[in-house]
Write an enzyme that holds these catalytic residues in place. Structure first.
Site, PDB file in Angstrom:
ATOM      1  N   GLU A  12      75.342 -55.225 -74.610  1.00 32.83           N
ATOM      2  CA  GLU A  12      76.046 -56.246 -73.824  1.00 32.83           C
ATOM      3  C   GLU A  12      77.258 -56.775 -74.592  1.00 32.83           C
ATOM      4  O   GLU A  12      78.320 -57.011 -73.998  1.00 32.83           O
ATOM      5  CB  GLU A  12      75.096 -57.382 -73.475  1.00 32.83           C
ATOM      6  CG  GLU A  12      74.039 -56.999 -72.454  1.00 32.83           C
ATOM      7  CD  GLU A  12      73.082 -58.114 -72.126  1.00 32.83           C
ATOM      8  OE1 GLU A  12      72.527 -58.116 -71.014  1.00 32.83           O
ATOM      9  OE2 GLU A  12      72.871 -59.002 -72.993  1.00 32.83           O
ATOM     10  N   ASP A  20      77.033 -59.714 -70.592  1.00 35.77           N
ATOM     11  CA  ASP A  20      75.976 -59.771 -69.585  1.00 35.77           C
ATOM     12  C   ASP A  20      76.582 -59.997 -68.195  1.00 35.77           C
ATOM     13  O   ASP A  20      76.217 -59.325 -67.221  1.00 35.77           O
ATOM     14  CB  ASP A  20      74.999 -60.898 -69.948  1.00 35.77           C
ATOM     15  CG  ASP A  20      73.919 -61.090 -68.902  1.00 35.77           C
ATOM     16  OD1 ASP A  20      73.172 -60.132 -68.637  1.00 35.77           O
ATOM     17  OD2 ASP A  20      73.817 -62.191 -68.340  1.00 35.77           O
TER      18      ASP A  20
END
Length: 244
Positions: free
Chosen positions: A136, A64
């Protein structure tokens, strides 16, 4: 003497998935264990507690941050006349669940995820939040294995060309899309309702129904009420477009 940590031993099916992914994408990992970890969902770990598997949540956390950095760097150089506020808004439309789900589907990540049977049976392989998370995690794994330049190379393949053509300028979540669709025809009032909750407290599944003027349009399930509502809205959009 400290006992060394037991190395996870993955099944032939899992090994085949990892090999196939590398073949299809041409992203070959130096440390394949990172790729196994990126594809391992917590439900798989919970059903194989003696196997020393590691789920992808830590890689998701790292990915992320790496994704936000890589996208920020790209936008900073690509759009020198944009203000800080404009860059922030564009980045938010790129690094959001709907767009990450789209990218995950483009890479067919749903086919490679290692899931527990319970998660598999409740449609986990197609869950938007799960797909966004695995994208992610993949970014996090690639960063650890080969650095930011390789992450940028991945994004130059699947993400940045879409930014160039404005694909993310109108990205919104499914609830917003459904609201816009309904408003176009002045069709009525949308209402979301949690109609069922299943499973133990630590593994709760919510079932949401969205209705238009009391007429059910779609039902969705998820680990949170928000996720269930998003899935219900997605199915409602499909229904309304099919009826046009």
């Amino acid at each position: 003497m400290k006992e060394s940590k037991k190395k996870p031993v993955y099944s032939a099916e899992a090994k085949a998935k990892v090999a196939e992914f590398q073949k299809q994408t041409e992203f070959v990992f130096t440390n394949e264990s990172l790729l196994f970890e990126a594809f391992t969902h917590s439900s798989y770990v919970n059903e194989h507690r003696r196997k020393s598997f590691i789920d992808n949540e830590r890689l998701e956390f790292l990915g992320d941050a790496v994704l936000e950095l890589a996208v920020s760097q790209y936008l900073f150089h690509r759009y020198p006349k944009m203000t800080e506020g404009e860059l922030t808004k564009l980045r938010a439309s790129i690094v959001c669940e709907p767009s990450l789900v789209h990218l995950a589907n483009e890479l067919d990540l749903g086919s490679y995820i290692l899931l527990g049977k319970g998660e598999e049976n409740t449609g986990g392989r197609n869950r938007p939040a799960l797909l966004a998370d695995v994208f992610e995690a993949l970014v996090g794994a690639l960063y650890l294995d080969q650095g930011l330049d390789k992450v940028t190379e991945l994004l130059e393949t699947v993400m940045f060309p879409k930014v160039e053509v404005g694909a993310f300028s109108k990205v919104s979540d499914y609830k917003s899309q459904l609201q816009e669709l309904v408003q176009q025809d002045n069709s009525g009032q949308l209402k979301y309702e949690i109609i069922e909750e299943k499973g133990p407290a630590h593994n709760r599944i919510f079932i949401s129904q969205v209705s238009l003027d009391a007429e059910p349009l779609g039902e969705g399930s998820g680990r949170s009420k928000k996720e269930a509502e998003q899935q219900a809205a997605q199915l409602a959009i499909q229904k309304l477009k099919a009826d046009e």
